[in-house]
Scaffold this motif. Structure first.
Motif, PDB file in Angstrom:
ATOM      1  N   LEU A 135      -0.334  12.985  18.599  1.00 29.86           N
ATOM      2  CA  LEU A 135       0.760  12.255  19.253  1.00 29.86           C
ATOM      3  C   LEU A 135       1.616  11.471  18.265  1.00 29.86           C
ATOM      4  CD1 LEU A 135      -1.163  10.837  22.366  1.00 29.86           C
ATOM      5  CD2 LEU A 135       0.240  12.899  22.216  1.00 29.86           C
ATOM      6  N   GLY A 136       1.077  11.150  17.138  1.00 29.70           N
ATOM      7  CA  GLY A 136       1.802  10.331  16.149  1.00 29.70           C
ATOM      8  C   GLY A 136       0.814   9.772  15.149  1.00 29.70           C
ATOM      9  N   GLU A 137       1.225   8.718  14.445  1.00 27.76           N
ATOM     10  CA  GLU A 137       0.355   8.101  13.459  1.00 27.76           C
ATOM     11  C   GLU A 137       0.786   6.662  13.216  1.00 27.76           C
ATOM     12  OE1 GLU A 137       0.800  10.593  10.061  1.00 27.76           O
ATOM     13  OE2 GLU A 137       2.650   9.615   9.386  1.00 27.76           O
ATOM     14  N   ASP A 138      -0.163   5.838  12.841  1.00 27.62           N
ATOM     15  CA  ASP A 138       0.089   4.461  12.434  1.00 27.62           C
ATOM     16  C   ASP A 138      -0.142   4.361  10.939  1.00 27.62           C
ATOM     17  OD1 ASP A 138       0.640   3.632  15.026  1.00 27.62           O
ATOM     18  OD2 ASP A 138      -1.472   3.227  15.449  1.00 27.62           O
ATOM     19  N   VAL A 139       0.831   3.772  10.225  1.00 25.56           N
ATOM     20  CA  VAL A 139       0.759   3.674   8.766  1.00 25.56           C
ATOM     21  C   VAL A 139       0.611   2.203   8.389  1.00 25.56           C
ATOM     22  CG1 VAL A 139       1.924   4.120   6.576  1.00 25.56           C
ATOM     23  CG2 VAL A 139       2.173   5.733   8.483  1.00 25.56           C
ATOM     24  N   THR A 140      -0.412   1.887   7.638  1.00 31.72           N
ATOM     25  CA  THR A 140      -0.651   0.544   7.120  1.00 31.72           C
ATOM     26  C   THR A 140      -0.444   0.562   5.612  1.00 31.72           C
ATOM     27  OG1 THR A 140      -2.274   0.092   8.853  1.00 31.72           O
ATOM     28  CG2 THR A 140      -2.303  -1.347   6.936  1.00 31.72           C
ATOM     29  N   GLU A 141       0.468  -0.284   5.125  1.00 36.47           N
ATOM     30  CA  GLU A 141       0.768  -0.319   3.699  1.00 36.47           C
ATOM     31  C   GLU A 141       0.035  -1.484   3.034  1.00 36.47           C
ATOM     32  OE1 GLU A 141       5.079   1.847   3.120  1.00 36.47           O
ATOM     33  OE2 GLU A 141       4.990  -0.332   3.051  1.00 36.47           O
ATOM     34  N   THR A 142      -0.604  -1.204   1.914  1.00 36.97           N
ATOM     35  CA  THR A 142      -1.321  -2.200   1.125  1.00 36.97           C
ATOM     36  C   THR A 142      -0.803  -2.149  -0.305  1.00 36.97           C
ATOM     37  OG1 THR A 142      -3.305  -1.880   2.482  1.00 36.97           O
ATOM     38  CG2 THR A 142      -3.590  -3.020   0.374  1.00 36.97           C
ATOM     39  N   LEU A 143      -0.394  -3.296  -0.820  1.00 41.04           N
ATOM     40  CA  LEU A 143       0.116  -3.358  -2.187  1.00 41.04           C
ATOM     41  C   LEU A 143      -1.055  -3.381  -3.166  1.00 41.04           C
ATOM     42  CD1 LEU A 143       2.647  -3.603  -3.975  1.00 41.04           C
ATOM     43  CD2 LEU A 143       2.372  -6.084  -3.853  1.00 41.04           C
ATOM     44  N   GLU A 144      -1.035  -2.500  -4.126  1.00 38.12           N
ATOM     45  CA  GLU A 144      -2.094  -2.402  -5.125  1.00 38.12           C
ATOM     46  C   GLU A 144      -1.474  -2.317  -6.509  1.00 38.12           C
ATOM     47  OE1 GLU A 144      -4.809  -3.264  -6.312  1.00 38.12           O
ATOM     48  OE2 GLU A 144      -6.086  -2.293  -4.798  1.00 38.12           O
ATOM     49  N   VAL A 145      -2.244  -2.635  -7.527  1.00 40.68           N
ATOM     50  CA  VAL A 145      -1.755  -2.623  -8.907  1.00 40.68           C
ATOM     51  C   VAL A 145      -2.770  -1.895  -9.783  1.00 40.68           C
ATOM     52  CG1 VAL A 145      -2.822  -4.852  -9.449  1.00 40.68           C
ATOM     53  CG2 VAL A 145      -0.886  -4.059 -10.810  1.00 40.68           C
ATOM     54  N   ILE A 146      -2.251  -1.180 -10.762  1.00 40.11           N
ATOM     55  CA  ILE A 146      -3.094  -0.508 -11.739  1.00 40.11           C
ATOM     56  C   ILE A 146      -3.192  -1.418 -12.962  1.00 40.11           C
ATOM     57  CG2 ILE A 146      -3.359   1.531 -13.197  1.00 40.11           C
ATOM     58  CD1 ILE A 146      -1.703   3.085 -11.177  1.00 40.11           C
ATOM     59  N   PRO A 147      -4.381  -1.879 -13.320  1.00 47.75           N
ATOM     60  CA  PRO A 147      -4.515  -2.781 -14.479  1.00 47.75           C
ATOM     61  C   PRO A 147      -3.973  -2.134 -15.750  1.00 47.75           C
ATOM     62  CG  PRO A 147      -6.555  -2.716 -13.216  1.00 47.75           C
ATOM     63  CD  PRO A 147      -5.669  -1.623 -12.676  1.00 47.75           C
ATOM     64  N   ARG A 148      -3.504  -2.992 -16.657  1.00 45.40           N
ATOM     65  CA  ARG A 148      -2.957  -2.501 -17.919  1.00 45.40           C
ATOM     66  C   ARG A 148      -4.037  -1.775 -18.707  1.00 45.40           C
ATOM     67  NH1 ARG A 148      -0.203  -7.004 -21.278  1.00 45.40           N
ATOM     68  NH2 ARG A 148      -2.318  -7.798 -21.394  1.00 45.40           N
ATOM     69  N   SER A 149      -3.680  -0.644 -19.255  1.00 49.05           N
ATOM     70  CA  SER A 149      -4.613   0.150 -20.051  1.00 49.05           C
ATOM     71  C   SER A 149      -4.040   0.339 -21.442  1.00 49.05           C
ATOM     72  CB  SER A 149      -4.887   1.510 -19.388  1.00 49.05           C
ATOM     73  OG  SER A 149      -3.684   2.249 -19.260  1.00 49.05           O
ATOM     74  N   TRP A 150      -4.927   0.390 -22.422  1.00 41.18           N
ATOM     75  CA  TRP A 150      -4.535   0.555 -23.803  1.00 41.18           C
ATOM     76  C   TRP A 150      -4.904   1.957 -24.271  1.00 41.18           C
ATOM     77  CZ3 TRP A 150      -2.363  -3.585 -26.563  1.00 41.18           C
ATOM     78  CH2 TRP A 150      -2.388  -4.824 -25.913  1.00 41.18           C
ATOM     79  N   LYS A 151      -4.163   2.460 -25.217  1.00 45.02           N
ATOM     80  CA  LYS A 151      -4.489   3.749 -25.806  1.00 45.02           C
ATOM     81  C   LYS A 151      -3.939   3.814 -27.227  1.00 45.02           C
ATOM     82  CE  LYS A 151      -0.415   6.218 -24.027  1.00 45.02           C
ATOM     83  NZ  LYS A 151       0.055   7.382 -23.230  1.00 45.02           N
TER      84      LYS A 151
END
Length: 366
Positions: free
Chosen positions: A152-168
């Motif tokens: 019939l449809g869908e419910d969308v829940t948005e969550t703010l997330e962050v990717i920690p800084r990575s070194w290379k």
């Protein structure tokens, strides 16, 4: 004299009734205690919400006053910063007390949890990438067990997330080849580095400079944070990269300087900069000259030129604008007066008084 204890009844039914009565009283006492706790938590949450609202309104009033009367003193900016810090602490305390009140009210049936009015959150920016996580749908109806399901449809829940800084570490490999005919060795040229023979990549240098000058994070604090992330770098090593990057950016600075000083009218001002000195803190100056013709339907891009000095002597703006003439909008600082004199080479500068400074005097008189 001790109170006499009533003897327990010998009848089993009477004992059951006595235990039931005691259990009911204990439950009532526990419910009354939970109700009192919930009411106290609600009162604390309400008080925290009021304090946060008062701090928010005070901050808004201070900002409106600053916009209306135009105070540009460094002290007023520091006061606003302190008010924002106070608001931050009160908002955090109010949210914590709100959750405590909600948990306490959930243990009772007579107390409704306090609900604090929160400002409406703006939607997340559209430019942020979206990662779609779909929860698996049921294979059959939970009610009747049927498998004829239609979406019939869908419910969308948005969550703010962050990717920690990575070194290379980027390893650029340049293979060597020897010619079997002439015995010459061939190899690709070395990769370009922002700093000659440098070890820091352009993204790292940009982050280092922005944290130092844009976020006002000194190098010693950055070094401590890098070490906690598993990348130990000494203060002298970072300072060496800052100096080398500043030298590499000098051509861009010269282009900005030429663009600003090519304008027929610019705005000049200065602000204080605290500088560490031997046993004390000196007050240095940061001079800024801004070109922005957009209010006059100009099509040239705006730009700002900065100069630094350890004092506020008038010789500094005179040296900054030594080869420029035009309209200068500035305050009534006497250090600009030599720019306005007749017979100045390459020409006198036309003074345009700052109305924001004059408006404050009119307001004080009124």
């Amino acid at each position: 004299m001790e109170a006499a204890i009533s003897p327990l009844p010998d009848d089993v039914e009477a004992l059951k009734a006595l235990v039931a009565t005691m259990a009911r009283r204990a439950e009532e006492a526990e419910q009354n205690a939970a109700t009192a706790t919930a009411k106290l938590a609600n009162a604390m949450a309400h008080q925290s919400a009021i304090e946060a609202l008062i701090a928010h309104l005070k901050l808004q009033i201070a900002k409106l006053k600053r916009e209306q009367y135009g105070p540009s003193a460094e002290r007023s900016r520091r006061l606003l910063g302190q008010m924002e810090l106070q608001l931050e602490e009160l908002e955090a305390d109010a949210t914590e007390d709100d959750l405590i009140a909600e948990e306490a009210a959930a243990k009772t049936t007579t107390v409704t949890a306090f609900e604090r009015k929160r400002p409406a959150r703006k939607p997340f920016p559209e430019h942020l990438p979206r990662e779609r996580v779909v929860v698996p749908a049921p294979c059959s109806c939970p009610a009747c067990g049927g498998d004829r399901l239609s979406k019939l449809g869908e419910d969308v829940t948005e969550t703010l997330e962050v990717i920690p800084r990575s070194w290379k570490v980027i390893q650029t490999v340049r293979e060597k080849f020897a010619c079997r005919d002439c015995e010459k060795i061939a190899q690709a040229p070395a990769p370009f580095h922002v700093v000659p023979r440098g070890w820091a990549g352009p993204s790292f240098l940009a982050m280092l400079l922005f944290e130092k000058y844009g976020q006002h994070q000194p190098l010693n604090r950055q070094a401590e944070r890098f070490a906690r992330e598993g990348v130990p770098l000494s203060l002298s090593t970072l300072a060496d990269q800052v100096g080398a990057a500043a030298h590499a950016l000098m051509p861009i600075y010269k282009l900005i300087e030429a663009h600003v000083l090519a304008a027929d009218r610019i705005h000049g001002d200065d602000t204080t900069v605290p500088v560490m000195a031997k046993g004390k803190t000196d007050v240095a100056r940061l001079w800024v000259y801004v070109r922005d013709d957009r209010p006059f339907a100009g099509s040239d891009p705006p730009a700002a030129l900065f100069h630094y000095s350890r004092d506020r002597r008038g010789e500094h703006p005179q040296a900054h604008l030594a080869g420029w003439s035009g309209i200068l909008q500035a305050d009534a600082y006497s250090g600009y007066n030599d720019l306005y004199r007749e017979g100045r080479d390459p020409g006198p500068v036309l003074e345009a008084g700052c109305f924001a400074h004059a408006r404050r005097k009119f307001f004080e008189l009124a």
